[in-house]
Design a protein around this motif. Sequence first.
Motif, short mmCIF file in Angstrom:
data_model
loop_
_atom_site.label_atom_id
_atom_site.label_comp_id
_atom_site.label_asym_id
_atom_site.label_seq_id
_atom_site.Cartn_x
_atom_site.Cartn_y
_atom_site.Cartn_z
N THR A 95 -18.31 0.85 94.40
CA THR A 95 -17.01 0.95 95.26
C THR A 95 -16.79 -0.13 96.07
OG1 THR A 95 -18.10 3.39 95.65
CG2 THR A 95 -16.39 2.61 97.20
N GLY A 96 -15.40 -0.37 96.08
CA GLY A 96 -14.93 -1.49 96.65
C GLY A 96 -15.30 -2.81 96.22
N ASN A 97 -15.56 -3.01 94.78
CA ASN A 97 -16.18 -4.03 93.88
C ASN A 97 -15.28 -5.33 94.30
OD1 ASN A 97 -13.65 -3.54 92.39
ND2 ASN A 97 -15.26 -2.63 90.82
N GLY A 98 -14.11 -5.17 94.55
CA GLY A 98 -13.44 -6.56 94.61
C GLY A 98 -13.65 -7.18 96.12
N GLU A 99 -14.13 -6.41 97.01
CA GLU A 99 -14.43 -6.99 98.57
C GLU A 99 -16.14 -7.56 98.21
OE1 GLU A 99 -12.90 -7.61 101.16
OE2 GLU A 99 -11.37 -7.29 100.00
N VAL A 100 -16.78 -6.73 97.44
CA VAL A 100 -17.92 -7.35 97.26
C VAL A 100 -17.99 -8.77 96.44
CG1 VAL A 100 -20.31 -6.81 95.86
CG2 VAL A 100 -18.90 -4.78 96.96
N LEU A 101 -17.31 -8.72 95.33
CA LEU A 101 -16.92 -10.02 94.70
C LEU A 101 -16.51 -11.15 95.55
CD1 LEU A 101 -16.79 -11.66 92.37
CD2 LEU A 101 -14.67 -10.75 91.62
N ARG A 102 -15.66 -10.84 96.45
CA ARG A 102 -14.85 -11.86 97.45
C ARG A 102 -15.98 -12.49 98.21
NH1 ARG A 102 -9.90 -12.92 100.38
NH2 ARG A 102 -8.91 -11.18 99.00
N LYS A 103 -16.65 -11.57 98.99
CA LYS A 103 -17.95 -11.93 99.68
C LYS A 103 -18.88 -12.75 99.07
CE LYS A 103 -21.16 -10.24 103.18
NZ LYS A 103 -22.41 -10.10 102.61
N ALA A 104 -19.17 -12.70 97.87
CA ALA A 104 -20.21 -13.35 97.09
C ALA A 104 -19.64 -14.58 96.99
CB ALA A 104 -20.44 -12.51 95.95
N VAL A 105 -18.43 -14.61 96.46
CA VAL A 105 -18.07 -16.10 95.96
C VAL A 105 -17.54 -16.94 97.31
CG1 VAL A 105 -15.86 -16.95 95.01
CG2 VAL A 105 -16.81 -15.15 93.92
N LEU A 106 -17.16 -16.43 98.14
CA LEU A 106 -16.98 -17.09 99.62
C LEU A 106 -18.10 -17.38 100.08
CD1 LEU A 106 -13.96 -15.27 101.30
CD2 LEU A 106 -13.88 -17.55 100.03
N GLU A 107 -19.23 -17.00 100.11
CA GLU A 107 -20.46 -17.17 100.46
C GLU A 107 -21.20 -18.45 99.64
OE1 GLU A 107 -23.31 -14.07 100.52
OE2 GLU A 107 -22.57 -13.31 102.47
N ALA A 108 -20.66 -18.62 98.69
CA ALA A 108 -21.01 -19.77 97.74
C ALA A 108 -20.12 -20.90 98.08
CB ALA A 108 -21.40 -19.46 96.19
N ALA A 109 -19.05 -20.99 98.33
CA ALA A 109 -18.06 -21.92 98.25
C ALA A 109 -18.06 -22.78 99.45
CB ALA A 109 -16.64 -21.16 98.27
N ASP A 110 -17.83 -23.93 98.93
CA ASP A 110 -17.51 -25.25 100.09
C ASP A 110 -16.68 -24.92 100.82
OD1 ASP A 110 -15.26 -27.25 99.22
OD2 ASP A 110 -15.94 -26.03 97.57
N ALA A 111 -16.49 -25.67 102.15
CA ALA A 111 -15.56 -25.07 103.25
C ALA A 111 -14.16 -25.40 102.86
CB ALA A 111 -15.85 -26.19 104.58
N GLU A 112 -13.89 -26.34 102.18
CA GLU A 112 -12.45 -26.69 101.56
C GLU A 112 -11.88 -25.57 100.71
OE1 GLU A 112 -14.92 -28.83 101.57
OE2 GLU A 112 -14.44 -30.67 102.63
N THR A 113 -12.82 -25.27 99.85
CA THR A 113 -12.45 -24.12 98.94
C THR A 113 -12.16 -22.60 99.62
OG1 THR A 113 -13.66 -25.21 97.03
CG2 THR A 113 -12.99 -22.99 96.88
N ARG A 114 -12.94 -22.49 100.65
CA ARG A 114 -12.86 -21.22 101.44
C ARG A 114 -11.36 -21.31 102.31
NH1 ARG A 114 -18.41 -22.09 102.62
NH2 ARG A 114 -18.08 -22.94 104.84
N ASP A 115 -11.09 -22.62 102.70
CA ASP A 115 -9.77 -22.65 103.48
C ASP A 115 -8.65 -22.46 102.26
OD1 ASP A 115 -10.99 -23.17 105.74
OD2 ASP A 115 -10.88 -25.11 105.61
N TRP A 116 -8.85 -22.85 101.15
CA TRP A 116 -7.87 -22.89 100.03
C TRP A 116 -7.76 -21.64 99.56
CZ3 TRP A 116 -9.12 -21.99 94.85
CH2 TRP A 116 -8.18 -22.54 94.16
N PHE A 117 -8.78 -20.70 99.56
CA PHE A 117 -8.95 -19.44 98.91
C PHE A 117 -7.95 -18.54 98.90
CE2 PHE A 117 -10.84 -15.47 97.89
CZ PHE A 117 -11.66 -15.67 96.63
N ASP A 118 -7.49 -18.03 100.18
CA ASP A 118 -6.62 -17.05 100.17
C ASP A 118 -5.13 -17.30 99.40
OD1 ASP A 118 -8.22 -15.17 101.14
OD2 ASP A 118 -7.87 -15.51 103.51
N ALA A 119 -4.72 -18.39 99.69
CA ALA A 119 -3.30 -18.85 98.95
C ALA A 119 -3.29 -19.01 97.61
CB ALA A 119 -2.85 -20.36 99.60
N HIS A 120 -4.67 -19.03 96.96
CA HIS A 120 -4.45 -19.45 95.61
C HIS A 120 -5.38 -18.33 94.60
CE1 HIS A 120 -3.68 -23.26 97.58
NE2 HIS A 120 -2.98 -23.49 96.43
#
Length: 424
Positions: free
Chosen positions: A149-174
Amino acid sequence: MTGTAAPTDEGRLVHLGIGNFARAHTLVATDRAGGWSVVAFTGRSAAMADALNAQGGKYGLIVRGAEGDEVGIVDVIDAVHPADDVDALVALLADPFTAVVTLTITEKGYAAGNDPATSAPARIALGLRARREAGVEEPIALVSCDNLTGNGEVLRKAVLEAADAETRDWFDAHVDVISTMVDRITPSADAGASELVRERTGLDDQVPVVTEPFTEWVLEDRFRGRRPAWEKAGVQFTDDIELHELRKLRLLNGAHTLMAYAGQVAGVERVDEAIGHREVRALVEQLWSEARSTLDLPEDQLDAYTTALEERFRNPRLADQLVRIAADGSVKLPVRALPVIAERGGPENAPGEVAAVAAWTAWVTDRVRAGEEIKDPKADGIAAAAGLEDATERVTALLALLDVPAGDALIGAVVAEEARLPRA
């Protein structure tokens, strides 16, 4: 970037976790959409990569209906890499031609941590960093196809936790992260599956897939970049994925749970036998009637869904064992049955859902007293409660494991319903 992009005739899809389900479900839809190529990565074992690459990415699909088999070839995979080929994945995600990443990595895969050596979300984070550093502006979509349930949010959280700060800032626009609802029974291939594919298609296939005729895939309709024309394969797009998840949870999973316990109490072992049992079938219909009243969907859609469910349940050539479905009842009932009872205004207005709970209390009691195993995270508590002699005390203790308070009206309703259940 705003708005929803139209499907396009070409692009590359990267899939992580290539197994039977993905090959029977999401990759079949991508093949039928046409124009897109797939590069896949394995899960825990690299054996699937070796087998599929030896076959040029082709594999046989056996659709096992009640009356016979349909056999075809799926030819959409360009290459398969082992999961630990991180460099290959990073290069693919940095390439603008890659527009979609799908995943079937199981629930555990989203909690694998931030080490790319062992974590698919961490590997995606590395690939997104490379895409950002390459200056790619076209959006990429991450699509979880796991049964969460809510698998997209589970995926988003896991990827962002592993990403560097610059990629987190870039993420939502791309990056678009898409939640989905998936459904298709895919058992392990039997010993004769490879020979059947060879006879029907001529393909010497070492890794055929067996599945059922029914398939359903519902995705959130918010891709900004390119995607396959999955609608050509019957895939649905929606603005309300939660409603479709709830429909599956309360009608498919709810009926499965009821049959798992009531069927065994009534003396049958398989799903097709349970739905064919007159009294168990009546309980399923009552549960469906109650659950349907909580779903804001058109009656004709609900009719079509339950009709399809019954056909699936009755397929003797894909019959599942009830004892397998019966695992983890203390986890399933609080999300499948108890919310419907509450929304209906109490147990007196939800006898079908009460029957599901009563079938569980009766089944676990029978199992404990017969000295048989119960697979459940609360197995010790179930064993202690089921040993109580007084029926009300026993049911009170069992329902306490579902967070039902002592004195709740459900307790008396379950005690009464236990006595009415069909028995072997």
